[in-house]
Write an enzyme that holds these catalytic residues in place. Structure first.
Site, PDB file in Angstrom:
ATOM      1  N   GLY A   1      34.977  36.326  40.919  1.00  0.00           N
ATOM      2  CA  GLY A   1      35.301  37.450  40.416  1.00  0.00           C
ATOM      3  C   GLY A   1      34.241  38.390  40.039  1.00  0.00           C
ATOM      4  O   GLY A   1      34.707  39.626  40.231  1.00  0.00           O
ATOM      5  N   THR A   2      33.096  37.926  39.519  1.00  0.00           N
ATOM      6  CA  THR A   2      32.068  38.844  39.244  1.00  0.00           C
ATOM      7  C   THR A   2      31.854  39.802  40.759  1.00  0.00           C
ATOM      8  O   THR A   2      31.491  40.967  40.818  1.00  0.00           O
ATOM      9  CB  THR A   2      31.033  38.291  38.980  1.00  0.00           C
ATOM     10  OG1 THR A   2      31.206  37.693  37.536  1.00  0.00           O
ATOM     11  CG2 THR A   2      29.828  39.198  38.931  1.00  0.00           C
TER      12      THR A   2
ATOM     13  N   ASN B   1      40.789  39.031  28.956  1.00  0.00           N
ATOM     14  CA  ASN B   1      40.255  37.882  28.962  1.00  0.00           C
ATOM     15  C   ASN B   1      40.087  37.076  27.421  1.00  0.00           C
ATOM     16  O   ASN B   1      40.209  36.016  27.502  1.00  0.00           O
ATOM     17  CB  ASN B   1      38.970  37.513  29.647  1.00  0.00           C
ATOM     18  CG  ASN B   1      37.898  38.510  29.049  1.00  0.00           C
ATOM     19  OD1 ASN B   1      37.937  39.635  29.153  1.00  0.00           O
ATOM     20  ND2 ASN B   1      36.860  37.982  28.738  1.00  0.00           N
TER      21      ASN B   1
ATOM     22  N   GLN C   1      42.354  37.423  34.999  1.00  0.00           N
ATOM     23  CA  GLN C   1      43.181  36.545  34.154  1.00  0.00           C
ATOM     24  C   GLN C   1      44.669  36.621  34.318  1.00  0.00           C
ATOM     25  O   GLN C   1      45.184  36.122  33.511  1.00  0.00           O
ATOM     26  CB  GLN C   1      42.888  36.914  32.705  1.00  0.00           C
ATOM     27  CG  GLN C   1      41.485  36.462  32.399  1.00  0.00           C
ATOM     28  CD  GLN C   1      41.311  35.016  32.002  1.00  0.00           C
ATOM     29  OE1 GLN C   1      42.166  34.185  31.926  1.00  0.00           O
ATOM     30  NE2 GLN C   1      40.025  34.503  32.080  1.00  0.00           N
TER      31      GLN C   1
ATOM     32  N   SER D   1      39.746  35.407  40.841  1.00  0.00           N
ATOM     33  CA  SER D   1      38.736  34.514  40.940  1.00  0.00           C
ATOM     34  C   SER D   1      39.433  33.112  41.246  1.00  0.00           C
ATOM     35  O   SER D   1      40.673  32.841  40.435  1.00  0.00           O
ATOM     36  CB  SER D   1      38.005  34.225  39.848  1.00  0.00           C
ATOM     37  OG  SER D   1      37.082  33.185  39.728  1.00  0.00           O
TER      38      SER D   1
ATOM     39  N   HIS E   1      38.861  29.926  40.284  1.00  0.00           N
ATOM     40  CA  HIS E   1      38.789  28.720  39.241  1.00  0.00           C
ATOM     41  C   HIS E   1      39.510  29.040  37.814  1.00  0.00           C
ATOM     42  O   HIS E   1      39.534  28.304  36.959  1.00  0.00           O
ATOM     43  CB  HIS E   1      37.308  28.419  38.759  1.00  0.00           C
ATOM     44  CG  HIS E   1      36.531  29.459  37.868  1.00  0.00           C
ATOM     45  ND1 HIS E   1      36.076  29.112  36.555  1.00  0.00           N
ATOM     46  CD2 HIS E   1      36.107  30.573  38.281  1.00  0.00           C
ATOM     47  CE1 HIS E   1      35.511  30.379  36.198  1.00  0.00           C
ATOM     48  NE2 HIS E   1      35.400  31.057  37.095  1.00  0.00           N
TER      49      HIS E   1
ATOM     50  N   THR F   1      27.903  33.311  55.859  1.00  0.00           N
ATOM     51  CA  THR F   1      28.905  32.048  56.294  1.00  0.00           C
ATOM     52  C   THR F   1      29.892  31.963  55.315  1.00  0.00           C
ATOM     53  O   THR F   1      29.385  31.609  54.143  1.00  0.00           O
ATOM     54  CB  THR F   1      27.956  30.859  56.843  1.00  0.00           C
ATOM     55  OG1 THR F   1      27.163  31.130  57.645  1.00  0.00           O
ATOM     56  CG2 THR F   1      28.863  29.699  57.079  1.00  0.00           C
TER      57      THR F   1
ATOM     58  N   CYS G   1      31.843  33.222  30.405  1.00  0.00           N
ATOM     59  CA  CYS G   1      30.690  34.035  31.243  1.00  0.00           C
ATOM     60  C   CYS G   1      29.553  34.665  30.579  1.00  0.00           C
ATOM     61  O   CYS G   1      28.451  35.119  31.129  1.00  0.00           O
ATOM     62  CB  CYS G   1      31.471  35.406  32.056  1.00  0.00           C
ATOM     63  SG  CYS G   1      32.987  34.628  33.216  1.00  0.00           S
TER      64      CYS G   1
END
Length: 384
Positions: free
Chosen positions: A70-71, A150, A180, A200, A202, A238, A326
């Site tokens: 996300g960042t 969030n 979120q 994101s 996760h 990659t 975070c």
């Protein structure tokens, strides 16, 4: 009993995600840029994941750029669009309750000569459309608004915001931080008027270290990572094949039986919130009902330091957060809580409980029971 109620920080990987990633890591481990068969097979994982994700958003696969999370997605959207469109103007609009991965890149751009307008929100965390309209100028090149906050779970009226932005200045791009909200709400970027969307992995039972940015076709944006020219020169390096494959599976799982899962999640969130309201000296922050996300409950406990409560709950195998994970290595009073007008004495007394599809009513009952015992004890020993 264990109750993991910190799913807004991260979620447990779905077993199907792990299985797909293991296959990519141990069996089909080629470099997707290689011309031989192992490379072709690895590239196939990326194409499959793009198709799985694109289907959930009803967008084209070529409009997706895979990132490290996300960042990076937010940085690419903001910095990439600012650099690509600066001849048209240097004014950017956002809100006062954005995540640090939006706020910090915008501060960086401010240092580069861009002008940033931070719009206020009301006591529930909602943005005023009138304030937004008044702030948009001929030189406004980008508006960035978080879909679901969030910390407090407030949902912004994204479709209305997009309409306001594009009607006021058709040249202005609209970016949405959906980190979120993806997997918790239906998101259709083309129908909703979204030009860029950050996600994101996760947060949706996928792996850490992977995410994507949706970029509407023909949107002017520059890369911020240069090198071998992977992903059509938009994000060199990659590709994280295993992570991308896992993200594709996670996206597909998130939107499978979606309505049923979300209804159940809302029901559990309201059950937990109603139980919290019965506890003495507690305040629920953010929007009520379906104006809030189905997985976040922000609660202020008067007379108790949030960090003390967090560790007391941890001893009972209950895992929660005091804000954005975070930023946990840089503790500070939440800007979001300040922005919505939380009383000063409650700023350091607020805890976030965040659920997922695996959360149960039994876990919620356990949390409420433990809180009923702990709160009087902690308040008895508080400092005056």
């Amino acid at each position: 009993m264990e109750a993991y109620f910190d799913n807004s920080a991260t979620t447990r990987c779905h077993p199907q995600v792990v299985e797909k990633m293991q296959q990519a890591l141990l069996t089909d481990y080629g470099n997707p840029s290689s011309l031989h068969n192992r490379g072709v097979v690895a590239e196939g994982y990326i194409k499959t994941a793009a198709a799985q994700i694109a289907k959930t958003l009803k967008v084209a696969e070529k409009e997706l750029i895979f990132t490290s999370g996300g960042t990076e997605s937010n940085n690419l959207a903001l910095i990439g669009c600012a650099l690509a469109n600066q001849r048209a103007g240097k004014h950017i609009i956002t809100t006062a309750i954005e995540h640090a991965s939006v706020y910090e890149p915008l501060l960086f751009l401010e240092q580069q000569g861009f002008e940033i307008t931070f719009l206020p929100v009301d006591h529930t965390g909602k943005l005023s459309l009138e304030h937004l309209k008044d702030a948009i100028r001929p030189d406004t090149i980008l508006v960035s608004v978080m879909h679901v906050n969030n910390e407090i779970g407030t949902i912004q009226p994204i479709e209305q915001v997009a309409k306001m932005v594009h009607e006021t200045n058709p040249k202005t791009l609209f970016h949405v931080d959906a980190i979120q909200s993806y997997g918790k709400l239906r998101i259709l970027p083309k129908k909703m008027g979204i030009d860029l969307l950050s996600v994101s992995g996760h947060k949706i039972h996928g792996p850490k270290g992977i995410g994507f940015l949706y970029v509407k076709e023909k949107t002017k944006i520059k890369p911020i990572i240069y090198g071998g020219g992977q992903q059509k020169n938009m994000r060199s390096g990659t590709e994280n094949v295993a992570g991308i494959a896992g993200l594709g599976v996670a996206a597909e799982c998130a939107y499978s039986d979606f309505e049923q899962k979300i209804d159940k999640l809302y029901e559990l969130r309201e059950y937990l919130a109603d139980g919290m309201r019965l506890l003495p000296d507690t305040t629920i922050n953010g929007a009520d009902g379906r104006d809030g996300a189905p997985h976040i409950v922000s609660v202020s406990f008067a007379g108790i330091r949030a960090e003390v409560l967090l560790h007391a709950l941890e001893e009972k195998e209950i895992y929660v957060s005091t804000g954005s994970a975070c930023s946990s290595n840089h503790p500070a009073i939440s800007g979001t809580l300040k922005a919505i007008g939380v009383k000063p004495e409650l700023l350091d007394a607020t805890v976030r409980f965040s659920l997922c599809y695996e959360s149960t009513r039994e876990e919620a009952d356990y949390v409420l029971g433990v809180l009923a015992e702990l709160l009087p004890q902690l308040r008895r020993f508080r400092r005056f």
